[in-house]
Design a protein around this motif. Structure first.
Motif, mmCIF file in Angstrom:
data_model
loop_
_atom_site.group_PDB
_atom_site.id
_atom_site.type_symbol
_atom_site.label_atom_id
_atom_site.label_comp_id
_atom_site.label_asym_id
_atom_site.label_seq_id
_atom_site.Cartn_x
_atom_site.Cartn_y
_atom_site.Cartn_z
ATOM 1 N N ALA A 215 -34.721 48.373 -44.456
ATOM 2 C CA ALA A 215 -35.687 48.887 -43.486
ATOM 3 C C ALA A 215 -35.891 47.950 -42.295
ATOM 4 C CB ALA A 215 -37.032 49.134 -44.171
ATOM 5 N N GLN A 216 -35.106 46.900 -42.184
ATOM 6 C CA GLN A 216 -35.324 45.907 -41.140
ATOM 7 C C GLN A 216 -34.772 46.359 -39.789
ATOM 8 O OE1 GLN A 216 -33.781 42.131 -42.480
ATOM 9 N NE2 GLN A 216 -35.326 41.906 -44.089
ATOM 10 N N ILE A 217 -35.655 46.308 -38.795
ATOM 11 C CA ILE A 217 -35.280 46.592 -37.408
ATOM 12 C C ILE A 217 -35.297 45.255 -36.660
ATOM 13 C CG2 ILE A 217 -35.809 47.902 -35.315
ATOM 14 C CD1 ILE A 217 -35.176 49.684 -37.692
ATOM 15 N N GLN A 218 -34.172 44.883 -36.118
ATOM 16 C CA GLN A 218 -34.086 43.589 -35.427
ATOM 17 C C GLN A 218 -34.296 43.775 -33.933
ATOM 18 O OE1 GLN A 218 -30.350 41.579 -35.925
ATOM 19 N NE2 GLN A 218 -31.044 39.682 -34.980
ATOM 20 N N LEU A 219 -35.264 43.038 -33.391
ATOM 21 C CA LEU A 219 -35.551 43.080 -31.965
ATOM 22 C C LEU A 219 -35.088 41.784 -31.315
ATOM 23 C CD1 LEU A 219 -39.190 44.524 -32.063
ATOM 24 C CD2 LEU A 219 -37.080 45.789 -31.719
ATOM 25 N N HIS A 225 -32.067 45.573 -31.277
ATOM 26 C CA HIS A 225 -30.727 44.987 -31.291
ATOM 27 C C HIS A 225 -29.940 45.436 -32.526
ATOM 28 C CE1 HIS A 225 -27.561 42.078 -30.531
ATOM 29 N NE2 HIS A 225 -27.677 41.641 -31.766
ATOM 30 N N HIS A 226 -30.654 45.700 -33.602
ATOM 31 C CA HIS A 226 -29.983 46.107 -34.842
ATOM 32 C C HIS A 226 -30.829 47.118 -35.593
ATOM 33 C CE1 HIS A 226 -27.801 45.917 -38.634
ATOM 34 N NE2 HIS A 226 -28.950 45.732 -39.243
ATOM 35 N N ILE A 227 -30.168 48.154 -36.090
ATOM 36 C CA ILE A 227 -30.775 49.179 -36.937
ATOM 37 C C ILE A 227 -29.971 49.192 -38.233
ATOM 38 C CG2 ILE A 227 -30.985 51.684 -37.221
ATOM 39 C CD1 ILE A 227 -31.727 51.895 -34.318
ATOM 40 N N PRO A 228 -30.621 49.388 -39.382
ATOM 41 C CA PRO A 228 -29.862 49.448 -40.635
ATOM 42 C C PRO A 228 -28.681 50.406 -40.540
ATOM 43 C CG PRO A 228 -32.207 49.468 -41.102
ATOM 44 C CD PRO A 228 -32.078 49.551 -39.605
ATOM 45 N N ILE A 229 -27.564 50.001 -41.109
ATOM 46 C CA ILE A 229 -26.324 50.767 -40.939
ATOM 47 C C ILE A 229 -26.441 52.186 -41.487
ATOM 48 C CG2 ILE A 229 -25.282 49.960 -43.115
ATOM 49 C CD1 ILE A 229 -22.597 49.845 -41.515
ATOM 50 N N TRP A 230 -27.279 52.390 -42.522
ATOM 51 C CA TRP A 230 -27.410 53.735 -43.088
ATOM 52 C C TRP A 230 -28.049 54.691 -42.088
ATOM 53 C CZ3 TRP A 230 -32.213 55.946 -43.418
ATOM 54 C CH2 TRP A 230 -33.318 55.088 -43.395
ATOM 55 N N VAL A 231 -28.902 54.152 -41.193
ATOM 56 C CA VAL A 231 -29.524 54.991 -40.158
ATOM 57 C C VAL A 231 -28.463 55.445 -39.158
ATOM 58 C CG1 VAL A 231 -31.232 55.082 -38.303
ATOM 59 C CG2 VAL A 231 -31.750 53.832 -40.418
ATOM 60 N N SER A 232 -27.669 54.486 -38.684
ATOM 61 C CA SER A 232 -26.630 54.811 -37.706
ATOM 62 C C SER A 232 -25.603 55.785 -38.274
ATOM 63 C CB SER A 232 -25.926 53.533 -37.245
ATOM 64 O OG SER A 232 -26.837 52.621 -36.681
#
Length: 346
Positions: A215-219, A225-232
C-alpha cells in the motif's frame, strides 16, 4: 479495510468500462477504413493499451490524485465519486455518446468531495487545467491534424492513388498503435491516481514505516514517484481487457458520423491525436482521448471542405462534453448524501 477493497474493485471496474467506452477512440478510424476487422482492431488496440505500462511515468496519476485534498476527504467520498462515474459512463455508452471517461471520473471525485467538505477541499489548479482542455484538446487535435494532413498531401501529391492507399493502410497500423499507447498511458493512469488517493486516505496519519509494502505510495518533491506494481498492472490490464470487449455503438459515431475517413486521413488523425496525448501526458495534463481524436477527425475533414464535417453531430458531442463534469459531480454528491443519510439511519 472492506470499503477500501470495494473502492479498488470499483476502480478496476471503471477502468474496464473506460476501455470498452473509449475503444472507439483507438479503433474507429482503422475499422472504418477497413485496414483491420473489428476483432483484429480491438486486439491491436488492447495490446498497445497494455504496453503503455512500460513507457509512461506517473505524471497524470499524480495530477488526478491531487484534484482534491486527500487530508480532508474520506473513503466514502471516493466511493461515491466512482459510483457516479461508472453510471454516467455506462449511460453514455448505451446512448452511443462519446463522452469523456476522464472528465466523468474528475467530476465524480470533485463532486463528492465538495458535498463532503465544501469547495475549499478542491485544488483549483488541476481542475482549471482539466476544464481548459475540454475545449483546447479538440481544438489542438483539429489544428495538428489539419496541418499534418496538408504536409502529407504535399509529400504524396505525385504518388499513384492506389499505391498511396496501400502505403497509408500500412502507416495506419503504426498511427493507431501510437494512439492506443497514448490512450493507455493517459486513461489508465487516471484510475491509478484514484487508487493512490484511496490508499493515502486510508493510511492518513499512520506512521509510514508501518504502512504495508503493498500500500506504499512514494512521493518525491511532493509528486507521486512510485505506486505499488499491482495497481499499475491492474489498471493497464483492466483497460486493455475493456478495449478487447469493444464499444461498437461509439465506433459507429466516431468512425462514420463525423466525417468519412480514408486510410490517409486515418493516419493524419491518429498521429495528431497521439502527438497531443504524448505531449499532455509529459506535462501531467489529464486530457480526454475522446475529445482529442474527435478534434483530429474534424481537422482531416476540414482539408476537404468545411461541409465535409457534420457539424450537427459535433454540436451534440460538445453538449455531452460540457455537461459531463457537472452531471457527474451532481450524481456523486447525491450518492454521498445518500451514504451519509444511510449511515445516520443505522
Amino acid at each position: 479495510m472492506t470499503l477500501l477493497i470495494i473502492i479498488i474493485i470499483l476502480a478496476f471496474a471503471f477502468d474496464f468500462i473506460n476501455g470498452f467506452h473509449d475503444a472507439a477512440n483507438s479503433i474507429a478510424t482503422i475499422v472504418s477504413t477497413k485496414v483491420l476487422t473489428p476483432l483484429q482492431a480491438v486486439l491491436w488496440a488492447a495490446f498497445f493499451n497494455f504496453m503503455a505500462y512500460l513507457i509512461f511515468e506517473l505524471h497524470v496519476a499524480d495530477s488526478i490524485a491531487k484534484i482534491v485534498r486527500t487530508d480532508a476527504i474520506s473513503l466514502e467520498v471516493i466511493f461515491a465519486g466512482l459510483c457516479a462515474a461508472i453510471i454516467w459512463n455506462l449511460l453514455t455508452w448505451w446512448l452511443g455518446i462519446p463522452s469523456s471517461s476522464s472528465h466523468t471520473l474528475v467530476g465524480g471525485f470533485a463532486g463528492a468531495a465538495v458535498a463532503h467538505a465544501g469547495f475549499a477541499v478542491v485544488n483549483s489548479a488541476p481542475i482549471i487545467k482539466i476544464i481548459a482542455f475540454i475545449f483546447l484538446a479538440p481544438v489542438l487535435g483539429m489544428v495538428i491534424s489539419y496541418f499534418l494532413s496538408v504536409i502529407l498531401l504535399h509529400l504524396s501529391k505525385n504518388g499513384h492513388p492506389n499505391k498511396l492507399d496501400k502505403q497509408f493502410k500500412g502507416f495506419q497500423l503504426i498511427s493507431s498503435a501510437l494512439f492506443s499507447l497514448g490512450h493507455g498511458g493517459n486513461d489508465a493512469q487516471k484510475v491509478m491516481g484514484i487508487i493512490a488517493a484511496a490508499l493515502m486516505v486510508f493510511y492518513k496519519g499512520v506512521d509510514p514505516s508501518v504502512v504495508p509494502h503493498w500500500a506504499q505510495i512514494q512521493l518525491v518533491g511532493g509528486k507521486i514517484h512510485h505506486i505499488p506494481i499491482w495497481v499499475s498492472l491492474g489498471c493497464y490490464t483492466a483497460i486493455a481487457a475493456g478495449t478487447l470487449s469493444g464499444g461498437w455503438r461509439i465506433v459507429k459515431t466516431m468512425g462514420s458520423k463525423i466525417t468519412k475517413i480514408t486510410p490517409f486521413e486515418g493516419v493524419a488523425a491518429e498521429t495528431a491525436g497521439a502527438l497531443l496525448l504524448f505531449g499532455t501526458e509529459k506535462f501531467g495534463i489529464p486530457v480526454s482521448t475522446t475529445h482529442t481524436i474527435t478534434g483530429a477527425i474534424m481537422g482531416v475533414g476540414l482539408t476537404k471542405r468545411i461541409s465535409a464535417v457534420r457539424w450537427g453531430i459535433t454540436r451534440s458531442l460538445l453538449w455531452a462534453w460540457v455537461l459531463t463534469i457537472p452531471v457527474s459531480g451532481a450524481l456523486a454528491a447525491l450518492f454521498y448524501w445518500i451514504l451519509k443519510l444511510a449511515h445516520f439511519a443505522m
